[in-house]
Write a protein that holds these residues in place. Sequence first.
Motif, PDB file in Angstrom:
ATOM      1  N   GLN A 161      -1.283 -10.317 -11.682  1.00 61.23           N
ATOM      2  CA  GLN A 161      -1.545 -11.531 -10.887  1.00 61.23           C
ATOM      3  C   GLN A 161      -1.313 -12.732 -11.788  1.00 61.23           C
ATOM      4  O   GLN A 161      -2.009 -12.887 -12.788  1.00 61.23           O
ATOM      5  CB  GLN A 161      -2.979 -11.528 -10.365  1.00 61.23           C
ATOM      6  CG  GLN A 161      -3.355 -10.266  -9.618  1.00 61.23           C
ATOM      7  CD  GLN A 161      -4.345  -9.439 -10.405  1.00 61.23           C
ATOM      8  OE1 GLN A 161      -5.512  -9.822 -10.527  1.00 61.23           O
ATOM      9  NE2 GLN A 161      -3.916  -8.322 -10.954  1.00 61.23           N
ATOM     10  N   ILE A 184       0.069  -3.820 -12.462  1.00 66.37           N
ATOM     11  CA  ILE A 184      -0.225  -4.788 -11.400  1.00 66.37           C
ATOM     12  C   ILE A 184      -0.597  -6.099 -12.081  1.00 66.37           C
ATOM     13  O   ILE A 184      -1.498  -6.150 -12.910  1.00 66.37           O
ATOM     14  CB  ILE A 184      -1.363  -4.298 -10.493  1.00 66.37           C
ATOM     15  CG1 ILE A 184      -0.965  -2.984  -9.807  1.00 66.37           C
ATOM     16  CG2 ILE A 184      -1.705  -5.358  -9.451  1.00 66.37           C
ATOM     17  CD1 ILE A 184      -2.047  -2.396  -8.919  1.00 66.37           C
ATOM     18  N   LYS A 204      -4.156  -7.585   0.190  1.00 68.83           N
ATOM     19  CA  LYS A 204      -4.664  -6.278  -0.204  1.00 68.83           C
ATOM     20  C   LYS A 204      -3.578  -5.445  -0.877  1.00 68.83           C
ATOM     21  O   LYS A 204      -2.482  -5.290  -0.333  1.00 68.83           O
ATOM     22  CB  LYS A 204      -5.212  -5.544   1.019  1.00 68.83           C
ATOM     23  CG  LYS A 204      -6.405  -6.263   1.654  1.00 68.83           C
ATOM     24  CD  LYS A 204      -6.946  -5.513   2.861  1.00 68.83           C
ATOM     25  CE  LYS A 204      -8.142  -6.241   3.456  1.00 68.83           C
ATOM     26  NZ  LYS A 204      -8.697  -5.525   4.638  1.00 68.83           N
ATOM     27  N   VAL A 205      -3.920  -4.921  -2.048  1.00 70.28           N
ATOM     28  CA  VAL A 205      -3.039  -4.023  -2.804  1.00 70.28           C
ATOM     29  C   VAL A 205      -3.829  -2.746  -3.048  1.00 70.28           C
ATOM     30  O   VAL A 205      -4.770  -2.738  -3.840  1.00 70.28           O
ATOM     31  CB  VAL A 205      -2.610  -4.660  -4.139  1.00 70.28           C
ATOM     32  CG1 VAL A 205      -1.704  -3.718  -4.921  1.00 70.28           C
ATOM     33  CG2 VAL A 205      -1.910  -6.002  -3.900  1.00 70.28           C
ATOM     34  N   TYR A 206      -3.454  -1.656  -2.370  1.00 72.93           N
ATOM     35  CA  TYR A 206      -4.286  -0.466  -2.478  1.00 72.93           C
ATOM     36  C   TYR A 206      -3.492   0.822  -2.282  1.00 72.93           C
ATOM     37  O   TYR A 206      -2.417   0.832  -1.695  1.00 72.93           O
ATOM     38  CB  TYR A 206      -5.445  -0.526  -1.477  1.00 72.93           C
ATOM     39  CG  TYR A 206      -5.070  -0.509  -0.014  1.00 72.93           C
ATOM     40  CD1 TYR A 206      -5.006   0.696   0.700  1.00 72.93           C
ATOM     41  CD2 TYR A 206      -4.824  -1.686   0.684  1.00 72.93           C
ATOM     42  CE1 TYR A 206      -4.695   0.725   2.047  1.00 72.93           C
ATOM     43  CE2 TYR A 206      -4.508  -1.675   2.027  1.00 72.93           C
ATOM     44  CZ  TYR A 206      -4.446  -0.464   2.712  1.00 72.93           C
ATOM     45  OH  TYR A 206      -4.123  -0.447   4.052  1.00 72.93           O
ATOM     46  N   ASN A 251     -10.294   1.535  -9.074  1.00 77.40           N
ATOM     47  CA  ASN A 251      -8.994   1.908  -9.614  1.00 77.40           C
ATOM     48  C   ASN A 251      -9.164   2.871 -10.790  1.00 77.40           C
ATOM     49  O   ASN A 251     -10.187   2.887 -11.461  1.00 77.40           O
ATOM     50  CB  ASN A 251      -8.240   0.663 -10.087  1.00 77.40           C
ATOM     51  CG  ASN A 251      -8.026  -0.336  -8.967  1.00 77.40           C
ATOM     52  OD1 ASN A 251      -7.152  -0.163  -8.123  1.00 77.40           O
ATOM     53  ND2 ASN A 251      -8.837  -1.392  -8.952  1.00 77.40           N
ATOM     54  N   ARG A 261       0.809  -1.214   0.000  1.00 77.78           N
ATOM     55  CA  ARG A 261       0.000   0.000   0.000  1.00 77.78           C
ATOM     56  C   ARG A 261       0.846   1.271   0.000  1.00 77.78           C
ATOM     57  O   ARG A 261       1.987   1.281   0.457  1.00 77.78           O
ATOM     58  CB  ARG A 261      -0.921   0.024   1.222  1.00 77.78           C
ATOM     59  CG  ARG A 261      -0.175   0.171   2.553  1.00 77.78           C
ATOM     60  CD  ARG A 261      -1.112   0.106   3.732  1.00 77.78           C
ATOM     61  NE  ARG A 261      -0.380   0.241   4.991  1.00 77.78           N
ATOM     62  CZ  ARG A 261      -0.915   0.042   6.195  1.00 77.78           C
ATOM     63  NH1 ARG A 261      -2.192  -0.312   6.293  1.00 77.78           N
ATOM     64  NH2 ARG A 261      -0.173   0.200   7.287  1.00 77.78           N
ATOM     65  N   ILE A 305     -11.321  -6.358  -8.080  1.00 79.66           N
ATOM     66  CA  ILE A 305     -10.586  -5.202  -8.603  1.00 79.66           C
ATOM     67  C   ILE A 305     -11.579  -4.054  -8.665  1.00 79.66           C
ATOM     68  O   ILE A 305     -12.484  -4.052  -9.504  1.00 79.66           O
ATOM     69  CB  ILE A 305      -9.996  -5.512  -9.992  1.00 79.66           C
ATOM     70  CG1 ILE A 305      -9.109  -6.756  -9.916  1.00 79.66           C
ATOM     71  CG2 ILE A 305      -9.203  -4.324 -10.519  1.00 79.66           C
ATOM     72  CD1 ILE A 305      -8.585  -7.227 -11.262  1.00 79.66           C
ATOM     73  N   ILE A 308      -7.725  -5.638  -4.979  1.00 80.77           N
ATOM     74  CA  ILE A 308      -6.907  -4.591  -5.599  1.00 80.77           C
ATOM     75  C   ILE A 308      -7.798  -3.368  -5.769  1.00 80.77           C
ATOM     76  O   ILE A 308      -8.733  -3.385  -6.566  1.00 80.77           O
ATOM     77  CB  ILE A 308      -6.355  -5.068  -6.956  1.00 80.77           C
ATOM     78  CG1 ILE A 308      -5.452  -6.293  -6.749  1.00 80.77           C
ATOM     79  CG2 ILE A 308      -5.585  -3.952  -7.659  1.00 80.77           C
ATOM     80  CD1 ILE A 308      -5.011  -6.950  -8.034  1.00 80.77           C
ATOM     81  N   TYR A 309      -7.524  -2.307  -5.014  1.00 74.41           N
ATOM     82  CA  TYR A 309      -8.455  -1.189  -5.023  1.00 74.41           C
ATOM     83  C   TYR A 309      -7.751   0.141  -4.764  1.00 74.41           C
ATOM     84  O   TYR A 309      -6.675   0.200  -4.178  1.00 74.41           O
ATOM     85  CB  TYR A 309      -9.576  -1.415  -4.004  1.00 74.41           C
ATOM     86  CG  TYR A 309      -9.140  -1.601  -2.558  1.00 74.41           C
ATOM     87  CD1 TYR A 309      -9.148  -0.524  -1.673  1.00 74.41           C
ATOM     88  CD2 TYR A 309      -8.752  -2.850  -2.082  1.00 74.41           C
ATOM     89  CE1 TYR A 309      -8.775  -0.692  -0.351  1.00 74.41           C
ATOM     90  CE2 TYR A 309      -8.374  -3.024  -0.770  1.00 74.41           C
ATOM     91  CZ  TYR A 309      -8.389  -1.949   0.109  1.00 74.41           C
ATOM     92  OH  TYR A 309      -8.005  -2.125   1.415  1.00 74.41           O
ATOM     93  N   ASN A 311      -6.064   2.090  -6.617  1.00 68.13           N
ATOM     94  CA  ASN A 311      -4.749   2.317  -7.209  1.00 68.13           C
ATOM     95  C   ASN A 311      -4.886   3.243  -8.409  1.00 68.13           C
ATOM     96  O   ASN A 311      -5.898   3.222  -9.126  1.00 68.13           O
ATOM     97  CB  ASN A 311      -4.119   0.993  -7.634  1.00 68.13           C
ATOM     98  CG  ASN A 311      -3.911   0.070  -6.451  1.00 68.13           C
ATOM     99  OD1 ASN A 311      -3.003   0.252  -5.647  1.00 68.13           O
ATOM    100  ND2 ASN A 311      -4.775  -0.934  -6.328  1.00 68.13           N
ATOM    101  N   PHE A 330      -3.789  -3.710 -15.644  1.00 70.18           N
ATOM    102  CA  PHE A 330      -4.026  -4.779 -14.673  1.00 70.18           C
ATOM    103  C   PHE A 330      -4.164  -6.107 -15.412  1.00 70.18           C
ATOM    104  O   PHE A 330      -4.992  -6.233 -16.312  1.00 70.18           O
ATOM    105  CB  PHE A 330      -5.315  -4.506 -13.889  1.00 70.18           C
ATOM    106  CG  PHE A 330      -5.292  -3.230 -13.101  1.00 70.18           C
ATOM    107  CD1 PHE A 330      -4.995  -3.231 -11.751  1.00 70.18           C
ATOM    108  CD2 PHE A 330      -5.571  -2.015 -13.715  1.00 70.18           C
ATOM    109  CE1 PHE A 330      -4.982  -2.058 -11.016  1.00 70.18           C
ATOM    110  CE2 PHE A 330      -5.569  -0.830 -12.995  1.00 70.18           C
ATOM    111  CZ  PHE A 330      -5.265  -0.852 -11.644  1.00 70.18           C
TER     112      PHE A 330
END
Length: 311
Positions: free
Chosen positions: A159, A157, A136-138, A194, A106, A191, A168-169, A171, A180
């Motif tokens: 995966q 990003i 979590k990726v934010y 973003n 983050r 997702i 994922i939010y 970003n 993405f």
Amino acid sequence: FDITQPRGGFECYGIDFGHSTQYSIDISYGTYETLCAPVIISECNLGHTLGMRVGSGVTNRTNNTGVTGLLIEKCYAENIGNNFIGTWGGGAAYNASWNMNNGIIRRNVINGVCRRYSLGGIYLLNLRTNDGSRIKVYDNTISGAMRDNVWPDGYAIYQDFSVRDVDIYRNYVWDSDLAFRNNGCDGSIRIAGNVAIASITANPSSSAFGSNDPNSVNLPANIELAYNVAVGFNRFAGYQDIVSGSKFNIHHNVSIAAAGGSGTQHAIDCRGPTGMTLDRNNLYGYAGNHWHDYDAFDGAAGHQQPSDQQD
């Protein structure tokens, strides 16, 4: 730092890394299958290096214990050769996975990634949780994610393989060739919220979300795309070779095509048998139909027609 088998955790704060052909931080398992918590990297600066990697050295193992509480936050990076952060949960085999319970990436600012090798600015490989938590990726800002001459990748990003249990939010991705990517995910991926803005040199077949190659979703996935904004890509979402059992819920998104349009691209292009719901997306400037299905909307049970698609 090249660190093998840290048994008492690893914490790194406020260090500047620069001008190296190697990873600034490379944490590997060695002969173990667990990295002891915590693993924290915070407020570090990286420039002109390969980036950072956590969990390397795990190849084709099954049910790796992984790490609880991985935290990568408040770092600044520019001109990174590969990943800003690559979290490696195993080799390419789908049965090699890594539990990253309560993992958080983050509030990092990343300017220029994939300059030497193309994977992703934030790269998640074979990751999942086993305690009901989410990875979590934010609140990350990523610019200048470009393809190189090795692989046609370079997502902001990414995966990869059997990734699941990821959110994922919020970003912000801009000036990037591709935004993405989901490749072979086999579970729940959310997702949402973003913003993605393409570079002016984006590939003609570029997608803001999804994949541009035939290995997009080759394991059953449950993917939600919601409340995202994409500008300047030739396709909002593109998924190919989707396997039976996958589910997609694409709703409340806004996407504006590249200036002038590509002339052939549809806003949402999905290939393969799947259950899909499209609802209340606003898609502007795309050629032909706003969705193109192949056999996703064939009327079979569970295959829902799109609704409220707007020009």
